[in-house]
Design an enzyme around this catalytic site. Structure first.
Site, PDB file in Angstrom:
ATOM      1  N   ALA A 128       0.795  -0.905   0.009  1.00 27.50           N
ATOM      2  CA  ALA A 128      -0.082   0.165   0.058  1.00 27.50           C
ATOM      3  C   ALA A 128       0.924   1.343  -0.101  1.00 27.50           C
ATOM      4  O   ALA A 128       1.874   1.141   0.742  1.00 27.50           O
ATOM      5  CB  ALA A 128      -0.944  -0.099   1.325  1.00 27.50           C
TER       6      ALA A 128
ATOM      7  N   GLY B  96      25.698  -7.662  19.722  1.00 24.79           N
ATOM      8  CA  GLY B  96      24.283  -6.928  20.462  1.00 24.79           C
ATOM      9  C   GLY B  96      23.830  -7.836  21.462  1.00 24.79           C
ATOM     10  O   GLY B  96      23.403  -8.971  21.068  1.00 24.79           O
TER      11      GLY B  96
ATOM     12  N   TYR C 231      18.101  -7.779  23.723  1.00 23.11           N
ATOM     13  CA  TYR C 231      16.954  -8.991  23.620  1.00 23.11           C
ATOM     14  C   TYR C 231      16.987 -10.067  22.768  1.00 23.11           C
ATOM     15  O   TYR C 231      17.284 -11.136  23.330  1.00 23.11           O
ATOM     16  CB  TYR C 231      15.611  -8.418  23.338  1.00 23.11           C
ATOM     17  CG  TYR C 231      14.697  -7.712  24.102  1.00 23.11           C
ATOM     18  CD1 TYR C 231      15.078  -6.258  24.860  1.00 23.11           C
ATOM     19  CD2 TYR C 231      13.416  -8.187  24.548  1.00 23.11           C
ATOM     20  CE1 TYR C 231      14.218  -5.563  25.619  1.00 23.11           C
ATOM     21  CE2 TYR C 231      12.723  -7.592  25.690  1.00 23.11           C
ATOM     22  CZ  TYR C 231      13.021  -6.227  26.145  1.00 23.11           C
ATOM     23  OH  TYR C 231      12.104  -5.597  26.771  1.00 23.11           O
TER      24      TYR C 231
ATOM     25  N   GLU D  37      29.187  -6.997  23.129  1.00 27.36           N
ATOM     26  CA  GLU D  37      28.145  -5.917  23.407  1.00 27.36           C
ATOM     27  C   GLU D  37      29.016  -4.500  23.670  1.00 27.36           C
ATOM     28  O   GLU D  37      29.908  -4.641  24.386  1.00 27.36           O
ATOM     29  CB  GLU D  37      27.385  -6.417  24.647  1.00 27.36           C
ATOM     30  CG  GLU D  37      26.566  -5.185  25.368  1.00 27.36           C
ATOM     31  CD  GLU D  37      25.524  -4.464  24.668  1.00 27.36           C
ATOM     32  OE1 GLU D  37      24.768  -5.196  23.665  1.00 27.36           O
ATOM     33  OE2 GLU D  37      25.623  -3.309  24.450  1.00 27.36           O
TER      34      GLU D  37
ATOM     35  N   VAL E 124      21.429  -5.471  16.796  1.00 32.93           N
ATOM     36  CA  VAL E 124      21.854  -4.283  17.384  1.00 32.93           C
ATOM     37  C   VAL E 124      20.560  -3.092  17.597  1.00 32.93           C
ATOM     38  O   VAL E 124      21.010  -1.976  17.376  1.00 32.93           O
ATOM     39  CB  VAL E 124      23.156  -3.662  16.773  1.00 32.93           C
ATOM     40  CG1 VAL E 124      24.368  -4.280  16.921  1.00 32.93           C
ATOM     41  CG2 VAL E 124      22.800  -3.414  15.221  1.00 32.93           C
TER      42      VAL E 124
ATOM     43  N   ARG F  67      16.023  -2.439  16.398  1.00 29.88           N
ATOM     44  CA  ARG F  67      15.346  -2.144  15.351  1.00 29.88           C
ATOM     45  C   ARG F  67      15.032  -0.667  15.129  1.00 29.88           C
ATOM     46  O   ARG F  67      15.018   0.116  16.033  1.00 29.88           O
ATOM     47  CB  ARG F  67      14.090  -3.240  15.807  1.00 29.88           C
ATOM     48  CG  ARG F  67      14.297  -4.515  15.803  1.00 29.88           C
ATOM     49  CD  ARG F  67      13.094  -5.341  16.180  1.00 29.88           C
ATOM     50  NE  ARG F  67      12.213  -5.242  14.696  1.00 29.88           N
ATOM     51  CZ  ARG F  67      12.372  -6.285  13.875  1.00 29.88           C
ATOM     52  NH1 ARG F  67      13.326  -7.121  13.897  1.00 29.88           N
ATOM     53  NH2 ARG F  67      11.615  -6.178  12.888  1.00 29.88           N
TER      54      ARG F  67
ATOM     55  N   ALA G  72       5.268  -6.730  21.035  1.00 28.70           N
ATOM     56  CA  ALA G  72       3.996  -7.023  20.338  1.00 28.70           C
ATOM     57  C   ALA G  72       2.597  -6.353  21.241  1.00 28.70           C
ATOM     58  O   ALA G  72       1.619  -6.061  20.741  1.00 28.70           O
ATOM     59  CB  ALA G  72       3.945  -8.519  20.192  1.00 28.70           C
TER      60      ALA G  72
ATOM     61  N   HIS H 224      -0.810 -22.617  46.603  1.00 26.73           N
ATOM     62  CA  HIS H 224       0.378 -23.250  46.968  1.00 26.73           C
ATOM     63  C   HIS H 224       0.543 -24.601  46.583  1.00 26.73           C
ATOM     64  O   HIS H 224      -0.424 -25.361  46.468  1.00 26.73           O
ATOM     65  CB  HIS H 224       0.710 -23.264  48.490  1.00 26.73           C
ATOM     66  CG  HIS H 224       1.708 -23.935  49.340  1.00 26.73           C
ATOM     67  ND1 HIS H 224       3.193 -23.169  49.175  1.00 26.73           N
ATOM     68  CD2 HIS H 224       1.752 -25.250  49.686  1.00 26.73           C
ATOM     69  CE1 HIS H 224       3.967 -24.342  49.742  1.00 26.73           C
ATOM     70  NE2 HIS H 224       3.258 -25.244  49.936  1.00 26.73           N
TER      71      HIS H 224
HETATM   72  P1  NAI Z   1      18.350  -4.364  21.761  1.00 29.17           P
HETATM   73  O1  NAI Z   1      18.044  -2.742  21.752  1.00 29.17           O
HETATM   74  O2  NAI Z   1      17.656  -4.938  22.760  1.00 29.17           O
HETATM   75  O3  NAI Z   1      20.069  -4.557  21.928  1.00 29.17           O
HETATM   76  C1  NAI Z   1      20.880  -4.252  20.857  1.00 29.17           C
HETATM   77  C2  NAI Z   1      22.271  -4.067  22.023  1.00 29.17           C
HETATM   78  O4  NAI Z   1      23.236  -3.931  20.755  1.00 29.17           O
HETATM   79  C3  NAI Z   1      22.367  -3.036  22.728  1.00 29.17           C
HETATM   80  O5  NAI Z   1      22.718  -3.523  23.904  1.00 29.17           O
HETATM   81  C4  NAI Z   1      23.715  -2.118  22.156  1.00 29.17           C
HETATM   82  O6  NAI Z   1      24.341  -1.654  23.114  1.00 29.17           O
HETATM   83  C5  NAI Z   1      24.169  -3.260  21.370  1.00 29.17           C
HETATM   84  N1  NAI Z   1      25.137  -2.648  20.023  1.00 29.17           N
HETATM   85  C6  NAI Z   1      24.595  -1.622  19.300  1.00 29.17           C
HETATM   86  N2  NAI Z   1      25.568  -1.590  18.371  1.00 29.17           N
HETATM   87  C7  NAI Z   1      26.617  -2.282  18.544  1.00 29.17           C
HETATM   88  C8  NAI Z   1      27.748  -2.873  17.993  1.00 29.17           C
HETATM   89  N3  NAI Z   1      28.382  -2.156  17.056  1.00 29.17           N
HETATM   90  N4  NAI Z   1      28.628  -3.586  18.749  1.00 29.17           N
HETATM   91  C9  NAI Z   1      28.355  -4.242  19.964  1.00 29.17           C
HETATM   92  N5  NAI Z   1      27.093  -4.066  20.301  1.00 29.17           N
HETATM   93  C10 NAI Z   1      26.215  -3.244  19.782  1.00 29.17           C
HETATM   94  O7  NAI Z   1      17.970  -4.695  20.166  1.00 29.17           O
HETATM   95  P2  NAI Z   1      17.646  -6.050  19.531  1.00 29.17           P
HETATM   96  O8  NAI Z   1      18.173  -7.221  20.423  1.00 29.17           O
HETATM   97  O9  NAI Z   1      18.118  -6.056  18.353  1.00 29.17           O
HETATM   98  O10 NAI Z   1      16.141  -6.389  19.764  1.00 29.17           O
HETATM   99  C11 NAI Z   1      15.048  -5.357  19.136  1.00 29.17           C
HETATM  100  C12 NAI Z   1      14.110  -4.835  19.663  1.00 29.17           C
HETATM  101  O11 NAI Z   1      13.128  -6.101  19.508  1.00 29.17           O
HETATM  102  C13 NAI Z   1      13.826  -4.994  21.215  1.00 29.17           C
HETATM  103  O12 NAI Z   1      14.532  -3.683  21.712  1.00 29.17           O
HETATM  104  C14 NAI Z   1      12.738  -5.142  21.722  1.00 29.17           C
HETATM  105  O13 NAI Z   1      12.069  -3.953  21.600  1.00 29.17           O
HETATM  106  C15 NAI Z   1      12.305  -6.401  20.449  1.00 29.17           C
HETATM  107  N6  NAI Z   1      12.403  -7.739  21.065  1.00 29.17           N
HETATM  108  C16 NAI Z   1      11.465  -8.140  22.048  1.00 29.17           C
HETATM  109  C17 NAI Z   1      11.541  -9.206  22.679  1.00 29.17           C
HETATM  110  C18 NAI Z   1      11.043  -9.562  23.818  1.00 29.17           C
HETATM  111  O14 NAI Z   1       9.941  -8.841  24.099  1.00 29.17           O
HETATM  112  N7  NAI Z   1      11.142 -10.541  24.563  1.00 29.17           N
HETATM  113  C19 NAI Z   1      12.640 -10.440  22.020  1.00 29.17           C
HETATM  114  C20 NAI Z   1      13.114  -9.774  21.018  1.00 29.17           C
HETATM  115  C21 NAI Z   1      13.163  -8.435  20.542  1.00 29.17           C
END
Ligand code: NAI
Length: 472
Positions: free
Chosen positions: A119, A184, A187, A207, A273, A275, A323, A446
């Site tokens: 779209a 990274g 999460y 990290e 790293v 989204r 989500a 319990h």
């Molecule tokens: P994130 O933001 O959780 O973690 C990315 C990490 O990469 C950060 O700790 C950052 O410091 C590091 N980083 C960035 N550039 C870097 C580099 N060049 N070298 C080394 N480290 C570096 O992002 P992630 O894991 O990609 O997940 C994205 C999003 O997806 C999350 O923020 C969350 O919103 C969602 N998600 C949620 C989940 C859940 O609810 N259980 C599971 C997976 C994702």
């Protein structure tokens, strides 16, 4: 409604069929609206169902079962399990198929017109759809943007889908690599890193921050860090990945450690790293929709954008990119369009499905202090939980944060087995303005892990039972 060569008129056009969009379409239909739901993918459900939450949790379940089978000798189980990764992939894909077709069936039962195509907004009332034989042009009264988010790239590092992969590829590996580098430690990095370490790869997490999961309180991350190291994962923190060179199927990652550079080799490298919101290629420039400084669509409490006929929900409309936040956004936008009093004024729990799991709801201690509260805390360790002991787990704890003056619960932080399942009670308690006393007076079955929540509240009140609270 006529679909085809002439313009289709709808009340609500929803662009994007992830959790936010598919829920908004159903809620709009429940309110009597004529709804069209457009998604570029053949499967509805977006990243969550196809490439995110659902497949990753399937793999986490399998990895935990596999690991537990081989590591439960304490109660007499000895086994030498084998993992057939191609059967695992089939099982995971069947789950995706079942859930995505379930969503499509529901949409159709609600009378939503589902279009698989792209779209593009030509104005604040017209969209063109390409790639579909079923619709070409749509005139709408309201549009709900639910276009989601995509992985952030590291400049200069190319994802080839084979050696250097994104999280989508990491969910479809049928031959675990010997060495696996994850760039990274957030999460995705920690959830999938633990999965692959349990499946037998030697995982190294690189990290940039000075610890893994930097967005979570340090005290919650400690037990995860400990377990990751016990599993044999290598955690390299304070290390920024700069470049990746691939030669003969082996990647060399160069990392800036602050004091110089180091290199790490592996057969696979996952880039996780962060989204970013998907806002390009939808024709937003033909509308009055504005983006905020972080690139999200700017929305108000009803999730209405700066263009009155256009709403935005889920990842494209701001943090947290989860989500369940998208689901609730979808309900709010659909109800607001239907003329109801709806507002995005809700508490959003968050779960990291590591081992142990981390779950947070509401404010942590620092946030409550910064907000001006005189903070009262309580804590209960799973080491004192009968249910945790019977599950052969004694790691982790629940901490509650409350307002000392009123005893109102402000936040709950948890780390431990299955704490994801305790977020419902904690979120409900905060949403309903519960006092510590309300939870303390509520009978919890319990033996259950939920008793630890009651005991943490009792601890804050100085009356925990399975923890010594000196009475003076
Ligand atoms: P994130 O933001 O959780 O973690 C990315 C990490 O990469 C950060 O700790 C950052 O410091 C590091 N980083 C960035 N550039 C870097 C580099 N060049 N070298 C080394 N480290 C570096 O992002 P992630 O894991 O990609 O997940 C994205 C999003 O997806 C999350 O923020 C969350 O919103 C969602 N998600 C949620 C989940 C859940 O609810 N259980 C599971 C997976 C994702």
């Amino acid at each position: 409604m006529v679909v085809g060569e002439i313009t289709t008129e709808v009340d609500v056009l929803v662009i994007g069929a992830g959790p936010a969009g598919y829920l908004a379409a159903i809620r709009s239909a429940q309110r009597g609206k004529d709804v069209m739901l457009v998604d570029e993918n053949q499967n509805l459900g977006g990243v969550c169902l196809n490439d995110g939450c659902i497949p990753s949790k399937a793999l986490i379940h399998a990895a935990n079962t596999f690991h537990d089978a081989a590591n439960s000798t304490g109660y007499g189980l000895s086994a030498d399990p084998e993992m057939d990764h191609s059967t695992l992939q089939d099982w995971k894909n069947d789950i995706i198929e079942k859930l995505t077709t379930g969503v499509e069936t529901l949409e159709k039962k609600y009378g939503v017109t589902v279009i698989k195509g792209d779209a593009y907004l030509q104005s604040a009332s017209h969209a063109r759809i390409t790639g579909s034989a079923d619709a070409e042009a749509v005139e709408f009264e309201h549009c709900i943007l639910a276009t989601g988010s995509s992985p952030v790239d590291i400049p200069g590092i190319e994802v080839d889908g084979e050696t250097v992969i994104s999280s989508s590829h990491a969910l479809s590996i049928d031959e675990p690599p010997e060495r696996f580098i994850i760039i990274g430690g957030g999460y995705i990095g920690m959830e999938l890193g633990m999965v692959h370490q349990k499946f037998g790869s030697q995982v190294t997490v690189i990290e940039a921050a000075d610890r893994i999961l930097p967005a979570n309180p340090a005290e919650l991350v400690k037990p995860v860090e400990r377990n990751a190291e016990d599993l044999g994962m290598e955690l390299v923190t304070g290390a920024m990945a700069d470049s990746v060179e691939v030669e003969h199927g082996v990647a060399t990652v160069t990392v800036d450690t602050g004091d110089g550079t180091e290199t790490f080799d592996a057969e696979k490298v996952l880039i996780a790293v962060g989204r970013q919101p998907n806002t390009a290629d939808y024709g937003l420039e033909n509308t009055d929709v504005e983006l905020d400084k972080n690139g999200f669509v700017q929305v108000d409490e009803q999730r209405q954008s700066t263009d009155p006929s256009i709403y935005a929900i889920g990842d494209v409309a701001g943090q947290p990119m989860l989500a369940h936040k998208g689901y609730q956004d979808g309900a709010v936008a659909a109800e607001a369009i239907a003329g109801e009093h709806a507002a995005a004024d809700f508490v959003v729990p968050a779960v990291v499905y590591t081992d142990p799991e981390i779950a947070t709801v509401g404010m942590n201690e620092e946030e409550a202090e910064a907000a001006g509260f005189d903070v009262l805390t309580g804590r209960f360790s799973f080491a004192a939980s009968g249910r945790a002991a019977t599950m052969d787990r004694d790691d982790g704890f629940i901490k509650v944060v409350a307002d000392r003056e009123s005893n109102a619960l402000l936040g709950v932080q948890m780390v431990g087995p299955h704490v994801s399942e305790l977020t419902g009670e904690a979120t409900l308690a905060i949403e309903m303005g519960a006092l510590l006393d309300d939870i303390a007076m509520t009978v919890h079955a319990h033996p259950t892990l939920s008793e630890a929540f009651k005991e943490a509240c009792e601890d804050a009140l100085g009356q925990a039972i399975h923890k010594y609270n000196p009475q003076d």
